[in-house]
Design an enzyme around this catalytic site. Sequence first.
Site, mmCIF file in Angstrom:
data_model
loop_
_atom_site.group_PDB
_atom_site.id
_atom_site.type_symbol
_atom_site.label_atom_id
_atom_site.label_comp_id
_atom_site.label_asym_id
_atom_site.label_seq_id
_atom_site.Cartn_x
_atom_site.Cartn_y
_atom_site.Cartn_z
ATOM 1 N N TRP A 1 -8.058 -17.713 -20.311
ATOM 2 C CA TRP A 1 -8.209 -16.801 -21.461
ATOM 3 C C TRP A 1 -9.495 -16.008 -21.362
ATOM 4 O O TRP A 1 -9.523 -14.803 -21.659
ATOM 5 C CB TRP A 1 -8.144 -17.581 -22.769
ATOM 6 N N ASP B 1 -13.915 -16.389 -28.594
ATOM 7 C CA ASP B 1 -12.506 -16.708 -28.768
ATOM 8 C C ASP B 1 -12.464 -18.194 -29.139
ATOM 9 O O ASP B 1 -12.706 -19.056 -28.297
ATOM 10 C CB ASP B 1 -11.757 -16.447 -27.451
ATOM 11 N N LYS C 1 -2.893 -22.404 -33.278
ATOM 12 C CA LYS C 1 -3.341 -23.674 -32.708
ATOM 13 C C LYS C 1 -3.867 -24.605 -33.799
ATOM 14 O O LYS C 1 -3.546 -25.765 -33.833
ATOM 15 C CB LYS C 1 -4.450 -23.443 -31.672
HETATM 16 C C1 LIG Z 1 -3.503 -19.549 -27.077
HETATM 17 C C2 LIG Z 1 -4.768 -18.879 -26.751
HETATM 18 C C3 LIG Z 1 -4.863 -17.476 -26.612
HETATM 19 C C4 LIG Z 1 -3.658 -16.575 -26.715
HETATM 20 O O1 LIG Z 1 -3.306 -16.425 -28.018
HETATM 21 P P1 LIG Z 1 -2.132 -15.413 -28.458
HETATM 22 O O2 LIG Z 1 -2.229 -15.516 -29.945
HETATM 23 O O3 LIG Z 1 -0.870 -15.965 -27.906
HETATM 24 O O4 LIG Z 1 -2.444 -14.078 -27.936
HETATM 25 C C5 LIG Z 1 -6.103 -16.935 -26.365
HETATM 26 N N1 LIG Z 1 -7.201 -17.696 -26.246
HETATM 27 C C6 LIG Z 1 -7.141 -19.042 -26.349
HETATM 28 C C7 LIG Z 1 -8.385 -19.835 -26.220
HETATM 29 C C8 LIG Z 1 -5.929 -19.669 -26.611
HETATM 30 O O5 LIG Z 1 -5.874 -21.006 -26.728
#
Ligand SMILES: *Cc1c(COP(=O)(O)O)cnc(C)c1O
Length: 355
Positions: free
Chosen positions: A99, A166, A190
């Site tokens: 990511w 993020d 999540k």
């Molecule tokens: C799941 C995840 C993403 C992607 O998220 P989307 O909402 O599917 O775009 C990005 N960064 C991290 C750390 C993730 O766990």
Amino acid sequence: MKKYNFNAGPSMLPREVIENTAKQILDFNGSGLSLMEISHRAKDFQPVVDEAEALIKDLLDIPSGYSVIFLGGGASLQFMQIPANFLIKKAGYLNTGTWAKKAMKEAKQYGEVVEVASSADDNYTHLPKNFEIPADLDYLHICSNNTIYGTELRKDIDAPVPLIADMSSDIMSRPVDVSKYKAIYAGAQKNMSMAGVTVIIVKDDELGKAPRELPTMIDYRTHVEKGSMFNTPPVVPIYTLMETMRWVKANGGVEAMDRLAKQRAEIVYNEIDRNKLFRGTVAEEDRSVMNLCFVMNDEYKDLEKPFFDFATERGMVGIKGHRSVGGFRASCYNAQTIEGVNALVQAMKDFEAQH
Ligand SMILES: *Cc1c(COP(=O)(O)O)cnc(C)c1O
């Protein structure tokens, strides 16, 4: 049979959150209409957005001068929206996994990007250490928890520049010093809600500084000014998010979530380290308390599929590791219970006894 949900995302939510949302989907606030059928501008829905926002500010102790907005597009849209709004000249990225790397790729379209450090050469099995952070960056981007590889920073690092994070897979699992950040973003699926909404925390006086014309929808100011109501926001996911935030608060807030996360992780990692069949995949000091990754020890490689089947029969769901790591991943977000991790550990013990 009782299921124990270890899905990496979308993932387990507290049962009462699901039940309360289901009720509102059938009949929103006794209106005779479904939550799915009402206008986002209905007078009964504004309090939902307001409460969700207020609870996030309260739970993360967000200082004044920051806004919380709800958008679509997932964390993946933020990979471009962040640099579009905040990259003035030069940004730093810490490359700690898939990511983080995707975020870095998008930023390159908007200016100079420095890879401050990387653990790619070791397949991201640890976090980079002892790296220097240039003092002339607009921001340093970090991915606080690496969902795929199972490493986690779990602290707000000291840097000579503001951070942007993020936090998709560990937001609301620990206290955060928001004042160190220009922005924090998280796909909600999540740890905060069902899929469909992204939470972005932005520092208001950092907006509007980037030297470029932004499309209306990409400019964070559009959404800050309209309280996430410039266009139709994801109504049901925001409702679920509000319910989840109520649940976090009722269960002791992020301090309690932090304690529980560490407790769950300790139970599972202790077993991984003790059990002759398994080993962890990442450096001990960098182990995530959200995504717990492990594989079969080399001499037991052929037992991978049998263990997967054995655990599945016992009700474990979602423990297959990401294809870039293999083996197993037990994702333990806030809603995960001690009962759940104990069931997994018992399966590991019982399987070992058979071999
Ligand atoms: C799941 C995840 C993403 C992607 O998220 P989307 O909402 O599917 O775009 C990005 N960064 C991290 C750390 C993730 O766990």
